[in-house]
Motif scaffolding. Sequence first.
Motif, short mmCIF file in Angstrom:
data_model
loop_
_atom_site.label_atom_id
_atom_site.label_comp_id
_atom_site.label_asym_id
_atom_site.label_seq_id
_atom_site.Cartn_x
_atom_site.Cartn_y
_atom_site.Cartn_z
N LEU A 17 -22.28 21.98 -22.45
CA LEU A 17 -21.36 22.86 -21.74
C LEU A 17 -21.01 22.21 -20.40
N SER A 18 -19.73 22.25 -20.05
CA SER A 18 -19.31 21.66 -18.78
C SER A 18 -19.06 22.75 -17.74
N PHE A 19 -19.37 22.43 -16.50
CA PHE A 19 -19.25 23.36 -15.38
C PHE A 19 -18.33 22.77 -14.31
N LYS A 20 -17.27 23.49 -13.98
CA LYS A 20 -16.43 23.11 -12.84
C LYS A 20 -16.90 23.88 -11.61
N ASP A 21 -17.29 25.13 -11.83
CA ASP A 21 -17.70 26.02 -10.75
C ASP A 21 -19.22 25.95 -10.60
N LYS A 22 -19.68 25.35 -9.51
CA LYS A 22 -21.13 25.19 -9.31
C LYS A 22 -21.85 26.51 -9.05
N SER A 23 -21.11 27.55 -8.69
CA SER A 23 -21.76 28.83 -8.40
C SER A 23 -22.01 29.65 -9.68
N GLU A 24 -21.49 29.20 -10.80
CA GLU A 24 -21.64 29.90 -12.07
C GLU A 24 -23.04 29.68 -12.63
N THR A 25 -23.73 30.76 -13.02
CA THR A 25 -25.07 30.59 -13.58
C THR A 25 -24.98 29.95 -14.97
N LEU A 26 -26.06 29.31 -15.35
CA LEU A 26 -26.12 28.70 -16.68
C LEU A 26 -25.89 29.77 -17.75
N LEU A 27 -26.49 30.93 -17.58
CA LEU A 27 -26.35 32.01 -18.56
C LEU A 27 -24.90 32.47 -18.68
N LYS A 28 -24.20 32.59 -17.58
CA LYS A 28 -22.80 33.04 -17.62
C LYS A 28 -21.96 32.08 -18.45
N LYS A 29 -22.14 30.78 -18.26
CA LYS A 29 -21.38 29.79 -19.02
C LYS A 29 -21.75 29.85 -20.50
N ILE A 30 -23.03 30.03 -20.79
CA ILE A 30 -23.48 30.14 -22.17
C ILE A 30 -22.81 31.34 -22.84
N GLN A 31 -22.77 32.47 -22.13
CA GLN A 31 -22.15 33.68 -22.66
C GLN A 31 -20.64 33.51 -22.84
N GLU A 32 -19.99 32.78 -21.94
CA GLU A 32 -18.55 32.53 -22.06
C GLU A 32 -18.21 31.82 -23.36
N HIS A 33 -19.17 31.07 -23.89
CA HIS A 33 -18.97 30.34 -25.15
C HIS A 33 -19.52 31.12 -26.36
N ASN A 34 -19.79 32.41 -26.15
CA ASN A 34 -20.24 33.31 -27.23
C ASN A 34 -21.47 32.79 -27.97
N ILE A 35 -22.41 32.24 -27.22
CA ILE A 35 -23.66 31.75 -27.80
C ILE A 35 -24.73 32.81 -27.59
N ASP A 36 -25.38 33.22 -28.67
CA ASP A 36 -26.47 34.21 -28.55
C ASP A 36 -27.59 33.60 -27.72
N TRP A 37 -28.00 34.30 -26.68
CA TRP A 37 -29.03 33.81 -25.77
C TRP A 37 -29.83 35.01 -25.29
N MET A 38 -31.12 34.92 -25.37
CA MET A 38 -31.97 36.01 -24.94
C MET A 38 -31.83 36.25 -23.43
N HIS A 39 -31.74 37.51 -23.04
CA HIS A 39 -31.77 37.91 -21.63
C HIS A 39 -32.05 39.41 -21.56
N ALA A 40 -33.30 39.74 -21.80
CA ALA A 40 -33.74 41.13 -21.97
C ALA A 40 -33.52 42.03 -20.74
N CYS A 41 -33.55 41.47 -19.54
CA CYS A 41 -33.44 42.31 -18.35
C CYS A 41 -32.00 42.44 -17.86
N GLY A 42 -31.05 41.94 -18.62
CA GLY A 42 -29.66 42.04 -18.20
C GLY A 42 -29.29 41.05 -17.11
N ALA A 43 -29.93 39.89 -17.11
CA ALA A 43 -29.63 38.81 -16.17
C ALA A 43 -29.97 39.14 -14.72
#
Length: 113
Positions: A17-43
């Motif tokens: 995954l590529s990041f242009k915006d350094k302030s974007e969390t890794l999880l946010k970018k992962i979710q933008e690509h519709n990849i299932d990723w565990m995050h039980a507490c709601g990030a």
Amino acid sequence: MMSMSYLIVKNLKHLVLSFKDKSETLLKKIQEHNIDWMHACGAKGRCTSCRVEVVKGGEVLSELTQSEQRMRDLGRLKAHERLTCQATFREEGEVEVRIPKMCQFKHMEYGEE
């Protein structure tokens, strides 16, 4: 010189995954690509279910957040692990990570690497 930062998930078919915006969390970018990723507490940085093991390049990630430091202090986050809901890029570069077994979904296909 690199114009972007890259997250490489080695045991998820070498997902890149590529990041242009350094302030974007890794999880946010992962979710933008519709990849299932565990995050039980709601990030919110309270559970460690979104964590990754940093294999290479961790120095280009942001400093630990207060939430990550608290999880380390409690022994719930190892020295080579980061929370994807908290970590961002500090500078341009590549980070290679792996998803720990306990944070993997049963319906997803993970590799050994």
